[in-house]
Motif scaffolding. Structure first.
Motif, PDB file in Angstrom:
ATOM      1  N   THR A   1      -5.760  20.677 -50.753  1.00 49.37           N
ATOM      2  CA  THR A   1      -4.803  19.757 -51.329  1.00 49.37           C
ATOM      3  C   THR A   1      -5.115  19.229 -52.823  1.00 49.37           C
ATOM      4  OG1 THR A   1      -4.619  18.933 -49.050  1.00 49.37           O
ATOM      5  CG2 THR A   1      -3.945  17.649 -51.065  1.00 49.37           C
ATOM      6  N   PHE A   2      -6.287  19.058 -53.290  1.00 48.47           N
ATOM      7  CA  PHE A   2      -6.334  18.450 -54.381  1.00 48.47           C
ATOM      8  C   PHE A   2      -6.792  19.548 -55.398  1.00 48.47           C
ATOM      9  CE2 PHE A   2      -6.092  14.173 -53.731  1.00 48.47           C
ATOM     10  CZ  PHE A   2      -6.454  13.787 -52.519  1.00 48.47           C
ATOM     11  N   SER A   3      -6.760  20.915 -55.109  1.00 42.90           N
ATOM     12  CA  SER A   3      -6.682  22.170 -56.133  1.00 42.90           C
ATOM     13  C   SER A   3      -5.120  22.383 -56.048  1.00 42.90           C
ATOM     14  CB  SER A   3      -7.672  23.070 -55.606  1.00 42.90           C
ATOM     15  OG  SER A   3      -8.767  22.707 -55.419  1.00 42.90           O
ATOM     16  N   ARG A   4      -4.433  21.879 -55.448  1.00 45.93           N
ATOM     17  CA  ARG A   4      -3.005  22.200 -55.191  1.00 45.93           C
ATOM     18  C   ARG A   4      -2.866  23.927 -54.995  1.00 45.93           C
ATOM     19  NH1 ARG A   4       1.941  20.098 -55.785  1.00 45.93           N
ATOM     20  NH2 ARG A   4       3.349  21.682 -57.006  1.00 45.93           N
ATOM     21  N   LYS A   5      -3.724  24.491 -54.059  1.00 47.36           N
ATOM     22  CA  LYS A   5      -3.790  25.781 -54.125  1.00 47.36           C
ATOM     23  C   LYS A   5      -3.998  26.112 -52.717  1.00 47.36           C
ATOM     24  CE  LYS A   5      -5.949  29.246 -56.584  1.00 47.36           C
ATOM     25  NZ  LYS A   5      -7.125  29.474 -55.820  1.00 47.36           N
TER      26      LYS A   5
ATOM     27  N   ILE B   1      16.187  17.628 -50.136  1.00 47.87           N
ATOM     28  CA  ILE B   1      16.001  17.020 -48.654  1.00 47.87           C
ATOM     29  C   ILE B   1      14.703  16.167 -48.641  1.00 47.87           C
ATOM     30  CG2 ILE B   1      15.507  17.706 -46.411  1.00 47.87           C
ATOM     31  CD1 ILE B   1      16.983  20.203 -47.002  1.00 47.87           C
TER      32      ILE B   1
ATOM     33  N   VAL C   1       7.135  18.381 -54.681  1.00 46.82           N
ATOM     34  CA  VAL C   1       7.221  18.178 -56.171  1.00 46.82           C
ATOM     35  C   VAL C   1       7.002  16.512 -56.170  1.00 46.82           C
ATOM     36  CG1 VAL C   1       8.802  19.635 -56.881  1.00 46.82           C
ATOM     37  CG2 VAL C   1       9.823  17.597 -55.877  1.00 46.82           C
ATOM     38  N   TRP C   2       6.724  16.090 -57.171  1.00 51.62           N
ATOM     39  CA  TRP C   2       6.219  14.832 -57.405  1.00 51.62           C
ATOM     40  C   TRP C   2       7.438  13.541 -57.424  1.00 51.62           C
ATOM     41  CZ3 TRP C   2       2.188  11.317 -56.930  1.00 51.62           C
ATOM     42  CH2 TRP C   2       2.300  10.275 -57.384  1.00 51.62           C
TER      43      TRP C   2
ATOM     44  N   TYR D   1       4.669  12.680 -53.035  1.00 48.54           N
ATOM     45  CA  TYR D   1       5.280  13.948 -53.013  1.00 48.54           C
ATOM     46  C   TYR D   1       6.388  14.191 -52.196  1.00 48.54           C
ATOM     47  CZ  TYR D   1       1.728  15.883 -56.290  1.00 48.54           C
ATOM     48  OH  TYR D   1       0.814  16.420 -57.371  1.00 48.54           O
TER      49      TYR D   1
ATOM     50  N   SER E   1      -5.366  23.355 -59.535  1.00 53.01           N
ATOM     51  CA  SER E   1      -4.864  22.205 -60.525  1.00 53.01           C
ATOM     52  C   SER E   1      -5.814  20.917 -59.632  1.00 53.01           C
ATOM     53  CB  SER E   1      -3.478  21.960 -60.534  1.00 53.01           C
ATOM     54  OG  SER E   1      -2.946  20.558 -60.838  1.00 53.01           O
ATOM     55  N   ILE E   2      -6.913  20.834 -60.726  1.00 54.50           N
ATOM     56  CA  ILE E   2      -7.899  19.845 -59.695  1.00 54.50           C
ATOM     57  C   ILE E   2      -7.740  18.466 -60.189  1.00 54.50           C
ATOM     58  CG2 ILE E   2     -10.245  19.476 -59.029  1.00 54.50           C
ATOM     59  CD1 ILE E   2     -10.796  22.319 -59.948  1.00 54.50           C
ATOM     60  N   GLU E   3      -7.354  17.608 -59.095  1.00 55.30           N
ATOM     61  CA  GLU E   3      -7.494  16.149 -59.281  1.00 55.30           C
ATOM     62  C   GLU E   3      -8.495  15.423 -58.659  1.00 55.30           C
ATOM     63  OE1 GLU E   3      -4.085  14.147 -57.846  1.00 55.30           O
ATOM     64  OE2 GLU E   3      -4.663  12.223 -58.959  1.00 55.30           O
TER      65      GLU E   3
ATOM     66  N   TYR F   1      -0.603  25.754 -46.288  1.00 53.43           N
ATOM     67  CA  TYR F   1      -1.357  25.548 -47.783  1.00 53.43           C
ATOM     68  C   TYR F   1      -0.311  25.882 -49.001  1.00 53.43           C
ATOM     69  CZ  TYR F   1      -5.291  24.876 -44.763  1.00 53.43           C
ATOM     70  OH  TYR F   1      -6.149  24.220 -43.821  1.00 53.43           O
ATOM     71  N   ASP F   2       1.137  25.971 -48.567  1.00 57.61           N
ATOM     72  CA  ASP F   2       1.857  26.374 -49.503  1.00 57.61           C
ATOM     73  C   ASP F   2       2.357  25.154 -50.192  1.00 57.61           C
ATOM     74  OD1 ASP F   2       5.268  27.764 -49.864  1.00 57.61           O
ATOM     75  OD2 ASP F   2       3.629  27.427 -51.268  1.00 57.61           O
TER      76      ASP F   2
END
Lengths: 335, 582, 396
Positions: B291-295, B4, B551-552, B559, B361-363, B545-546
């Motif tokens: 967000t930038f730790s994707r966690k 979706i 997905v990219w 995303y 996952s740090i960007e 925060y989930d």
């Protein structure tokens, strides 16, 4: 466009039968709008209380440190005027609350009438206040301020200015004693900073310099601070000693020699009642506005929140006066 | 595959302007000047605040330039006993402080970013009182106007703290400036009221208190402080004006007043004010780092409640600005004890952010670079506050450059860097454009280097005895001052680059997708820029925060949510039937 | 750079702190060090962890899966409680040091400090007054702090103490200096912003051994001669300057010199050669006009100081009463007579017409090393140096 739902994209202005005219478009239901408004007005009232709290705090500090000032100076206030004002405001709160109830029940004429009586009470309050302030003006019991004679004692018979320099010095000093920004605020156009007059005199501008052995010592024109109980020379006190004539009453409630710095009590008095008076005027404007809207037919049992909220504001204004009255007018004579 | 995608995905590369959004929804000057759209009001605040920041920053450069030489590089007096020339310097540092605090830091994040983001992040259509919101903005403008007028009528030279009796006697235009700040105070109060009611009453179904993103908790706590503390500033400034106009004798000892009373009144507001400044920035940190730790942000409940704790305890510590100023020993002791406790909620947040980064996952995108800077700089600022909260040490450090360094680390290194992180983070959402990452990161790096070069030496010179608010100084402090000034010039370059990054983005930036960073909070589920009404449908409230089902998508370089992946962490709620037209 | 090296080389100075020279320095420096090490440790933990995480957990693909760790209550409680306990330890250490700072000793010597825009002035028990602070090593001292105009503060970095000078009240600091000061002394700064001259408002503090201290006190008590502490040169203090100092010590509470306001007595500003009105005169025919010669004015002022009730002036329409008796202070000895003449000279300088001193201030007669015997403006000195006070420009 692929969408999750098939609702049309535009929100439009037509909200349909369940979005009445009085409901703002960002609210879902009238109940939500009413609840939001209620929370909002209570928050605002909290801020009003905090605004006055600073003044109550100043009152407490000075009364705790100088009870003699309060015990003496409050005698200049007429507590009957104060009591009258209290009764008027309490009565107006009653009519206001009844007015809200009338609005809630859709009783338009009654509501307008009650709001009108509340407004009239406000007028009575301000008139009594005006009488009180006028009495103080007449007796020159005022904060020192730039127009009071207390700080700038009148000079004796004018000595002929033989010396142009001497004239210039006293003109400079008069300019220096005014705080320039305030003069601008009051509308006159005194220039912002006094420029240093030219030499050859040693004493120039806002600082005094003593030239000796090349050592220059600057002093400022800030009034000297007084330490301890000596206070300021309050000559006006001695000319206005409380007696039965000033009180308008029969017994002379004399409490002994007058203390110094009694002007502080009156400063606090004017600040507190003045700020309160401004709020009464604001409340009266709001009542007038709500009266007009009621007359126009804007309100109904489904929607009367502006009347409700203005009522709350008026009650707070009344509540603050109920604290002011005993604190300023009813200080005991036991000291 | 039943992926979706959000409702714009029909044409992801479609230029933003073609789609109907809040920027092109209506045109013309009046459609902005009389707008009730919180997003447009937020943009206007942003422009005003950045303008004020530029002016305040220029004053700062002048201050630092003066301090290159012990006798003053810009203003110096040949006659060692005449100091009239330093008045200009005093006016400049006063204006620097007043503008930065009242026109940038206090209204900045709530006014600019809070206004824009809060309703969308909450899932609402607007704030509770849109007209009051517009009125707040115009109060800000009016207050700023009075501040500018005060410069014209004889700029204030009292320091931003306006201590009596100097402020009640000085001939500069104190009343104009103070009246401007009084009006700004009301702008702050009304914004706070608006946000509190919005968060209480306009949450969508399913958005319980503990489902709210942490930025909203931070703004909520900030709003509480704004509403409760600012009126006290109002009455203090009113009394100061009355003292000047009518010589009422409250603060001026020449008329029987008490100068220390002014300080109590002033700091009763101004200490909570610093929490008004830092709390929203901390809220931004939670969002950016998550967000930038994707966690999932670690310890959500503790972080949320720590914001409230800071707001509450922050009201109880104002006396730590006055330890050697004439308050009693007992009072000083109580304030020191409480000051130590107020450090703890901030520390809790730092631990939680670190734990968020752990095994994430740090960007290091530009917003995250600013967030890392914040962690470094705010930690220094907060820890040096402990020195100042300790009674005996504060006696040595009070009113020295140590204090100046401390508050710049927390206010600038904390709030301003957080503000920049927020601007870069929400920029794609606000403008619909991306920016050049390399340039953005370069700006961040130069600001970081310049900032530390400026303020680290100031700690040392402060503890070595250099007092603050000095136009001239003893020669032994010169090396520190020179280093400090060099840092100021480096910062200037950094800010220029940061500004160029954003301007270039406006002119030539790539179109932004709805969710370039992969955040799960609600504002990223509408288009970039958002439509006029924020959401075409009431959004689905989930765990903010989930990130597990984001997905990219290479096609849109952003995303998208894939609901087939993994059970969402919390259950979604029903989308209630919408009346026609919503 | 030299300054930096010089500073670091000072005894006991560290990178962070100047040397400590009072009994307060020990607790303050100890508290400083404890806080520095503990907070420094936490700083390195936080920044170190952060840098480690950035590298170790850097993003590898945009769709990286991360573990779903939401909280760990025991850990969160620990990292709340432990820092809380640590900071309260800091509080306690600071509190102990603060008590010592805030509690004056009953046996302390009292020195009065007055702050005004923009200078400090220290008054010692023997009546001496000076711009600099002189202390005896190991003697507890208490400074009573007053301000005459706005807020100031007195800060002695080396003594680790400071306090605000609040107008309208008296505050105090007390400490015991433990080390002798170097020749140039240590700094005394004003740290509470007070206007244009805030950064110019500084003094020096000198801690001396007993012999030096006694000598200094004697020297300060003699207001006629001043010794520069750095160059060691002595100078005679011109009477105008001395008169100003005596004015501040004895007359400033009743007479103004900055404007023409009556505080209690007539203002001195503009007094010299101003037409006088009297509401009482012992000699009913006495008049005093601007055109009267210097001798008459000198005589009038002398009488006003020694017999103040002989003539009472009317000024600005107000009939002023007399003042208390200063005859013991300003007569009865050569010193007192000269002090009186200094005050009169000061009053002369405050007149509205341009004032030029009889002896130029840069004259070598004021070099006390060259002319040690007499003050050049004293009666004896004028005679010895064959000077007169008649060397004024005409029309003065």
């Amino acid at each position: 466009m692929t969408t999750i739902t098939t609702e049309p994209a535009s929100h439009g202005d037509d909200h349909g039968h369940d979005h009445p005219k009085f409901l703002a478009h960002h609210f879902e239901t009238p109940q939500q709008q009413f609840d939001s408004g209620k929370l909002g007005i209570w928050l605002f009232l909290t801020t009003e209380i905090l605004l006055f709290s600073g003044l109550f705090c100043a009152y407490s500090v000075y009364r705790a440190n100088h009870p003699e000032i309060f015990a003496y100076a409050h005698l200049y206030l007429n507590k009957w005027y104060g009591a009258l004002n209290t009764i008027v405001l309490i009565f107006s709160s009653f009519t206001m609350a009844w007015g809200v109830r009338a609005s809630q029940l859709g009783q338009k004429k009654l509501c307008v009438g009650l709001l009108g009586i509340t407004f009239a009470c406000g007028i009575v309050f301000m008139c009594v206040k005006a009488v009180e302030y006028h009495d103080k003006w007449r007796e020159q019991i005022l904060p020192p301020g730039p127009h009071s004679d207390w700080y700038n004692p009148p000079k004796g018979p004018e000595e002929p200015k033989e010396n142009a320099l001497e004239a210039k010095i006293s003109a400079d000093e008069t300019a220096r004693n005014k705080v320039a920004g305030e003069a601008a605020l009051a509308g006159s156009s005194t220039p912002a900073a006094s420029s240093a007059p030219a030499a050859p005199i040693i004493f120039t501008g806002p600082t005094t310099r003593l030239a000796s052995d090349g050592v220059l010592v600057e002093q400022s024109a800030v009034p000297k601070a007084q330490i301890g109980p000596t206070g300021i020379d309050s000559t006006w006190n001695r000319e206005h000693a409380p007696n039965s004539a000033a009180l308008g009453g029969s017994s002379a409630e004399h409490v002994g020699p007058e203390p110094y710095n009694t002007h502080i009590f009156f400063s606090i008095y004017f600040l507190m009642t003045g700020l309160h008076g401004l709020h009464v005027l604001a409340g009266m404007s709001l009542i007038a506005w709500v009266m007009y809207r009621t007359h126009r037919g804007d309100f109904s049992p489904a929607y009367f929140s502006p009347v409700d909220f203005v009522g709350l504001y008026w009650h707070i204004v009344d509540l603050i006066w109920i604290f002011l009255f005993p604190l300023l007018y009813l200080i005991g004579n036991s000291q | 595959m039943t992926t979706i995608t959000p409702d714009f995905a029909h044409s992801p590369r479609e230029p933003a302007l073609v789609r109907d959004n809040y920027l092109n929804h209506s045109r013309g000057f009046l459609s902005w000047a009389l707008t009730l759209d919180h997003k447009r009001i937020g943009i206007m605040y942003l422009c005003a605040v950045l303008t004020a920041f530029f002016v305040g920053g220029m004053f700062a450069e002048l201050v630092r330039t003066q301090l290159l030489m012990p006798n003053g590089a810009l203003f110096h007096s040949a006659d060692p006993n005449s100091s009239a020339v330093y008045k200009t310097y005093n006016q400049i540092f006063t204006l620097h402080g007043a503008i930065m605090i009242f026109l940038v830091l206090i209204p900045g994040i709530p006014g600019a970013l809070g206004n824009f983001v809060l309703p969308i992040m909450l899932g609402a259509k607007d704030v509770a009182f849109p007209r009051l919101n517009l009125f707040s903005f115009y109060l800000y403008v009016t207050g700023a106007l009075f501040a500018v007028l005060s410069i014209i009528f004889g700029a204030v030279d009292t320091g931003w703290t306006f201590y009596a009796p100097y402020s009640t006697n000085t001939e500069t235009a104190v009343s104009w400036m103070v009246f401007g700040v009084f009006i700004l105070g009301f702008s702050s109060i009304l914004t706070g009221m608006n946000f509190i009611v919005t968060i209480h009453k306009l949450r969508p179904p399913g958005m319980t208190w503990f489902r709210m993103p942490l930025f909203l908790w931070a703004v909520y706590a900030t709003s509480i402080i704004q509403v409760l503390a600012t009126p006290v500033l109002g009455i203090t400034l009113l009394l100061l004006m009355m003292e000047r106009l009518l010589h009422v004798g409250i603060f001026n000892s020449a008329y029987g007043g008490d100068p220390v009373l002014f300080q109590h009144f002033f700091w009763f507001y101004s200490h909570p004010a610093v929490y008004i400044m830092i709390l929203p920035a901390m809220g931004i940190m939670s969002e950016v780092i998550g967000t930038f730790s994707r966690k999932h942000v670690f310890g959500y409940r503790f972080v949320a409640l720590s914001s409230i704790a800071i707001a509450v305890i922050g009201f109880l510590v104002w006396g730590h600005h006055m330890f050697p100023n004439g308050q009693s020993t007992m009072l000083g002791t109580i304030f020191s004890f409480l000051t130590m406790t107020v450090a703890i909620p901030s520390a809790i947040k730092v631990w939680n952010w670190l734990a968020t980064m752990y095994r994430g996952s740090i960007e290091l995108a530009t917003p995250m670079c600013y967030a890392i800077s914040f962690m470094f700089l705010f930690t220094i600022g907060g820890l040096t506050g402990v020195f100042l909260g300790t009674l005996s040490v504060d006696v040595h450090l009070h009113d020295t450059y140590f204090v100046v360094a401390h508050f710049h680390y927390v206010m600038f290194g904390g709030t301003l860097i957080g503000f920049l992180a927020g601007i870069y983070y929400w920029w794609p959402k606000i403008t619909g454009k991306m920016y050049n990452e390399t340039l953005g990161k370069l700006g961040c790096l130069l600001i970081f280097i310049g900032f530390n070069t400026t303020f680290l030496p100031q700690f040392v010179m402060g503890s070595q005895g250099m007092p603050r608010r000095y136009a001239t100084y003893q020669a032994m402090y010169q090396p520190y001052h020179v280093m400090s000034t060099i840092g100021a010039y480096i910062q200037l370059v950094g800010f220029i680059i940061a500004a160029i990054t954003l301007l270039q983005s406006l002119l030539k930036g790539k179109t932004a997708p709805a969710n370039p960073w992969g955040s799960a909070t609600l504002e990223w589920s509408c288009t970039s820029p958002p439509p006029h009404d924020n959401f075409k449908t009431t959004p689905t409230v989930g765990d903010p925060y989930d990130h597990s089902n984001l997905v990219w998508d290479d096609k849109i370089e952003g995303y998208v949510r894939d609901n087939t992946l993994a059970e969402p962490y919390t259950t979604t709620t029903h989308i209630p039937k919408q009346p026609a037209g919503h | 750079m030299n300054c930096l090296m010089h500073m670091l080389a000072a005894d006991n100075a560290t990178f962070w702190l100047p040397r400590g020279a009072s009994d307060l320095a020990g607790p303050v420096d100890q508290a400083w060090n404890i806080i520095l090490y503990v907070t420094g440790l936490f700083f390195f933990i936080v920044v170190g962890a952060m840098l480690f995480f950035i590298i170790r957990y850097r993003r590898r693909t945009p769709n990286d899966a991360t573990p779903e760790i939401t909280h760990n209550t025991p850990l969160e409680i620990v990292w709340t409680i432990v820092p809380l306990l640590l900071v309260e330890v800091f509080f306690y250490v600071g509190f102990k040091g603060f008590l010592r700072y805030d509690t004056p000793r009953s046996d302390a010597k009292i020195i009065d400090v007055q702050g005004r825009q923009w200078a400090f002035s220290f008054t010692y028990p023997n009546g001496a007054q000076d711009q600099d602070l002189y202390l005896l090593k190991d003697e507890p001292v208490r400074l009573n702090l007053n301000s005459t105009d706005v807020l100031h503060a007195i800060y002695l970095p080396v003594m680790r103490t400071q306090r605000n000078l609040v107008p309208g009240r008296e505050t105090q600091i007390s400490f015991t200096p433990t080390d002798l000061s170097p020749q140039e002394g240590w700094w005394v700064f004003c740290t509470q912003y007070c206007g244009n001259g805030h950064s110019r408002m500084f003094s020096h503090v000198y801690v001396l051994a007993k012999a030096d201290y006694d000598e200094k006190m004697k020297e300060l008590a003699n207001p006629f001669k001043k010794k520069d502490p750095i160059t060691g040169k002595s100078r005679w203090v011109p009477y105008v300057e001395l008169g100003h100092t005596l004015y501040q010590q004895n007359c400033s509470s009743c007479h103004s010199v900055t404007d023409d306001k009556i505080v209690v007595g007539p203002p001195w500003k503009g007094l010299w050669k101003r037409d006088h009105d009297f509401n009482y005169r012992d000699d009913p025919t006495y008049t005093l006009k601007a055109s009267d010669p210097d001798d008459k004015w000198n005589a009038y002022l002398t009488e006003s100081i020694l017999k103040p009730n002989a003539k009472l002036v009317t000024y600005q329409g107000k009939a002023l009463s007399g003042m208390s008796d200063f005859s013991s202070t300003f007569s009865g000895s050569e010193t007192n007579d000269e002090k009186r003449r200094a005050i009169i000279e000061y009053i002369k300088s405050l007149g509205n017409l341009p004032y030029t001193p009889a002896i130029p201030p840069d004259s070598t007669y004021y070099d006390a090393d060259k002319y040690p015997d007499h003050h050049p403006e004293s009666e004896a000195g004028l005679k010895a140096n064959a000077l007169t006070t008649q060397s004024q420009p005409a029309g003065r």
